[in-house]
Design an enzyme around this catalytic site. Structure first.
Site, PDB file in Angstrom:
ATOM      1  N   ASN A   9      16.338 -33.705  12.024  1.00 54.29           N
ATOM      2  CA  ASN A   9      16.802 -33.627  10.635  1.00 54.29           C
ATOM      3  C   ASN A   9      18.000 -34.571  10.531  1.00 54.29           C
ATOM      4  O   ASN A   9      19.107 -34.212  10.923  1.00 54.29           O
ATOM      5  CB  ASN A   9      17.198 -32.186  10.296  1.00 54.29           C
ATOM      6  CG  ASN A   9      17.759 -32.083   8.891  1.00 54.29           C
ATOM      7  OD1 ASN A   9      17.631 -33.005   8.084  1.00 54.29           O
ATOM      8  ND2 ASN A   9      18.394 -30.957   8.585  1.00 54.29           N
ATOM      9  N   TRP A  10      17.735 -35.761  10.009  1.00 54.82           N
ATOM     10  CA  TRP A  10      18.803 -36.776   9.968  1.00 54.82           C
ATOM     11  C   TRP A  10      19.819 -36.529   8.858  1.00 54.82           C
ATOM     12  O   TRP A  10      20.838 -37.205   8.789  1.00 54.82           O
ATOM     13  CB  TRP A  10      18.179 -38.166   9.792  1.00 54.82           C
ATOM     14  CG  TRP A  10      17.609 -38.725  11.065  1.00 54.82           C
ATOM     15  CD1 TRP A  10      17.711 -38.192  12.316  1.00 54.82           C
ATOM     16  CD2 TRP A  10      16.875 -39.953  11.202  1.00 54.82           C
ATOM     17  NE1 TRP A  10      17.077 -39.004  13.227  1.00 54.82           N
ATOM     18  CE2 TRP A  10      16.552 -40.089  12.569  1.00 54.82           C
ATOM     19  CE3 TRP A  10      16.443 -40.928  10.304  1.00 54.82           C
ATOM     20  CZ2 TRP A  10      15.835 -41.180  13.061  1.00 54.82           C
ATOM     21  CZ3 TRP A  10      15.724 -42.005  10.792  1.00 54.82           C
ATOM     22  CH2 TRP A  10      15.428 -42.127  12.156  1.00 54.82           C
ATOM     23  N   LYS A  11      19.482 -35.632   7.941  1.00 51.55           N
ATOM     24  CA  LYS A  11      20.396 -35.351   6.819  1.00 51.55           C
ATOM     25  C   LYS A  11      20.737 -36.657   6.088  1.00 51.55           C
ATOM     26  O   LYS A  11      19.873 -37.526   5.982  1.00 51.55           O
ATOM     27  CB  LYS A  11      21.636 -34.605   7.325  1.00 51.55           C
ATOM     28  CG  LYS A  11      21.256 -33.387   8.174  1.00 51.55           C
ATOM     29  CD  LYS A  11      22.401 -32.494   8.512  1.00 51.55           C
ATOM     30  CE  LYS A  11      21.888 -31.331   9.358  1.00 51.55           C
ATOM     31  NZ  LYS A  11      22.902 -30.314   9.627  1.00 51.55           N
ATOM     32  N   HIS A  95      16.658 -25.865   3.430  1.00 47.65           N
ATOM     33  CA  HIS A  95      17.725 -26.005   4.422  1.00 47.65           C
ATOM     34  C   HIS A  95      18.999 -25.355   3.888  1.00 47.65           C
ATOM     35  O   HIS A  95      19.262 -25.378   2.684  1.00 47.65           O
ATOM     36  CB  HIS A  95      17.971 -27.502   4.721  1.00 47.65           C
ATOM     37  CG  HIS A  95      18.878 -27.683   5.895  1.00 47.65           C
ATOM     38  ND1 HIS A  95      20.251 -27.657   5.775  1.00 47.65           N
ATOM     39  CD2 HIS A  95      18.619 -27.866   7.210  1.00 47.65           C
ATOM     40  CE1 HIS A  95      20.786 -27.813   6.977  1.00 47.65           C
ATOM     41  NE2 HIS A  95      19.818 -27.943   7.867  1.00 47.65           N
ATOM     42  N   GLU A  97      21.932 -26.292   3.835  1.00 49.42           N
ATOM     43  CA  GLU A  97      22.807 -27.179   3.043  1.00 49.42           C
ATOM     44  C   GLU A  97      22.294 -27.284   1.600  1.00 49.42           C
ATOM     45  O   GLU A  97      23.079 -27.375   0.658  1.00 49.42           O
ATOM     46  CB  GLU A  97      22.898 -28.555   3.716  1.00 49.42           C
ATOM     47  CG  GLU A  97      23.782 -28.473   4.962  1.00 49.42           C
ATOM     48  CD  GLU A  97      23.411 -29.427   6.085  1.00 49.42           C
ATOM     49  OE1 GLU A  97      22.688 -30.411   5.851  1.00 49.42           O
ATOM     50  OE2 GLU A  97      23.843 -29.164   7.228  1.00 49.42           O
ATOM     51  N   GLU A 167      17.747 -20.900  11.481  1.00 57.66           N
ATOM     52  CA  GLU A 167      19.004 -21.631  11.667  1.00 57.66           C
ATOM     53  C   GLU A 167      20.173 -20.772  11.179  1.00 57.66           C
ATOM     54  O   GLU A 167      20.443 -20.714   9.971  1.00 57.66           O
ATOM     55  CB  GLU A 167      18.977 -22.928  10.845  1.00 57.66           C
ATOM     56  CG  GLU A 167      17.873 -23.880  11.246  1.00 57.66           C
ATOM     57  CD  GLU A 167      18.216 -25.331  10.899  1.00 57.66           C
ATOM     58  OE1 GLU A 167      18.035 -26.179  11.778  1.00 57.66           O
ATOM     59  OE2 GLU A 167      18.670 -25.607   9.771  1.00 57.66           O
ATOM     60  N   GLY A 173      25.906 -27.603  13.100  1.00 55.61           N
ATOM     61  CA  GLY A 173      26.914 -28.651  13.128  1.00 55.61           C
ATOM     62  C   GLY A 173      28.270 -28.191  13.649  1.00 55.61           C
ATOM     63  O   GLY A 173      29.262 -28.894  13.545  1.00 55.61           O
ATOM     64  N   SER A 213      22.988 -26.712  16.520  1.00 53.82           N
ATOM     65  CA  SER A 213      23.647 -27.271  17.701  1.00 53.82           C
ATOM     66  C   SER A 213      22.749 -27.309  18.942  1.00 53.82           C
ATOM     67  O   SER A 213      23.194 -27.029  20.058  1.00 53.82           O
ATOM     68  CB  SER A 213      24.955 -26.531  17.991  1.00 53.82           C
ATOM     69  OG  SER A 213      25.839 -26.661  16.892  1.00 53.82           O
ATOM     70  N   GLY A 234      19.828 -31.533  14.244  1.00 52.44           N
ATOM     71  CA  GLY A 234      20.641 -32.392  13.388  1.00 52.44           C
ATOM     72  C   GLY A 234      21.365 -33.443  14.211  1.00 52.44           C
ATOM     73  O   GLY A 234      20.810 -34.487  14.577  1.00 52.44           O
ATOM     74  N   GLY A 235      22.615 -33.168  14.539  1.00 54.15           N
ATOM     75  CA  GLY A 235      23.481 -34.145  15.209  1.00 54.15           C
ATOM     76  C   GLY A 235      22.845 -34.858  16.401  1.00 54.15           C
ATOM     77  O   GLY A 235      22.900 -36.089  16.501  1.00 54.15           O
TER      78      GLY A 235
HETATM   79  P1  PGA Z   1      22.797 -29.439  14.056  1.00 53.40           P
HETATM   80  O1  PGA Z   1      21.971 -29.284  12.691  1.00 53.40           O
HETATM   81  O2  PGA Z   1      21.782 -29.650  15.162  1.00 53.40           O
HETATM   82  O3  PGA Z   1      23.673 -30.634  13.844  1.00 53.40           O
HETATM   83  O4  PGA Z   1      23.557 -28.165  14.251  1.00 53.40           O
HETATM   84  C1  PGA Z   1      20.788 -28.539  12.623  1.00 53.40           C
HETATM   85  C2  PGA Z   1      20.260 -28.517  11.212  1.00 53.40           C
HETATM   86  O5  PGA Z   1      21.053 -28.422  10.254  1.00 53.40           O
HETATM   87  O6  PGA Z   1      19.036 -28.584  10.997  1.00 53.40           O
END
Ligand code: PGA
Length: 252
Positions: A9-11, A95, A97, A167, A173, A213, A234-235
């Site tokens: 998930n590159w956001k 998601h 966010e 999640e 994050g 994470s 994500g990250g």
């Molecule tokens: P993260 O993000 O791996 O940076 O914690 C996961 C996500 O939001 O899908």
């Protein structure tokens, strides 16, 4: 047997050239991967160039959002046809966010789920609790509510093909992960809840990822849990080196 599924998930990260650089590197690094499904959920601006670059590879593409209508006056939104036209097999839905920053509620997420399954794009439905809900012992109730609301009216035949991503918001994050045991406990509960809502066979087929994470150093232990079928990353998905290590979790 459920096939492991690792999704990036590159956001809101990566320009076209950055996306192509990463994907060029990734495709070499995972060329020998056979038994894991892989997807890059990218900002929409990168999808078409990525489709061309990845056309002869096993790496799939996903969008990060969709609109529930076919087309029309919905400035800045993306339809399922648009996503399919740039090669998306998957789309992230709900998601945290989107829920927290952009105010998406379960009713809207449910409409998006119904649209995605009707149009043959596999939704990756994100659910999970906030820190205060976990601290109050309400995390099971939270995911139960989200499953009922977000999957309302989605038939068993469609549910078996969707992907769920558990999640917990406090792990996204933050560098703080749920322990593998905490993640397994609630993901097992999610599967049991699916069996209650649908049937055992359907529940056994749904792939459930953990997200929050996930890193190369913790992925193996997470994937050892019997109910966890993959990760939404994500990250650590922004660099080919770390994402390829997550994809090859068995070698960690
Ligand atoms: P993260 O993000 O791996 O940076 O914690 C996961 C996500 O939001 O899908």
């Amino acid at each position: 047997m459920r096939r492991p599924f690792m999704a990036a998930n590159w956001k809101m990260n990566k320009t076209v050239s950055e996306a192509l650089d990463m994907a060029t590197e990734l495709k070499e690094l995972v060329a020998d991967v056979e038994d894991v499904d892989m997807a890059l959920c990218s900002p929409a601006t990168n999808l078409h160039p990525l489709k061309n670059l990845l056309k002869d590879t096993e790496i799939s593409l996903g969008g990060q959002n969709l609109h529930y209508k076919e087309s029309g006056a919905f400035t800045a939104e993306l339809s399922t046809d648009m996503l399919k036209s740039v090669g998306c097999e998957y789309v992230v839905v709900g998601h945290s966010e989107r829920r927290e920053i952009f105010g998406e509620d379960d009713e809207l997420i449910n409409l998006k789920m119904k649209r995605a399954v009707a149009e043959g794009i596999t939704p990756i439905l994100c659910i999970g609790e906030k820190l205060e809900e976990r601290e109050a012992g309400k995390h099971f109730a939270r995911v139960k509510f989200q499953l009922a609301a977000d999957l309302s009216g989605v038939e068993a035949d469609d549910v078996k093909d969707i992907v769920l991503a558990y999640e917990p918001l406090w792990a996204i994050g933050t560098g703080e992960t749920a322990t593998p045991e905490q993640a397994e406990e609630i993901i097992k509960y999610i599967r049991e809840e699916l069996a209650r809502m649908y049937d055992q066979d359907t529940a056994e087929k749904v792939r459930i990822q953990y997200g929050g994470s996930v890193k190369p150093w913790n992925v193996k232990e997470i994937m050892e849990q019997p109910n966890i079928d993959g990760a939404l990353v994500g990250g650590a998905s922004l660099e080919a080196g770390s994402f390829s290590k997550i994809i090859k979790f068995e070698e960690q």
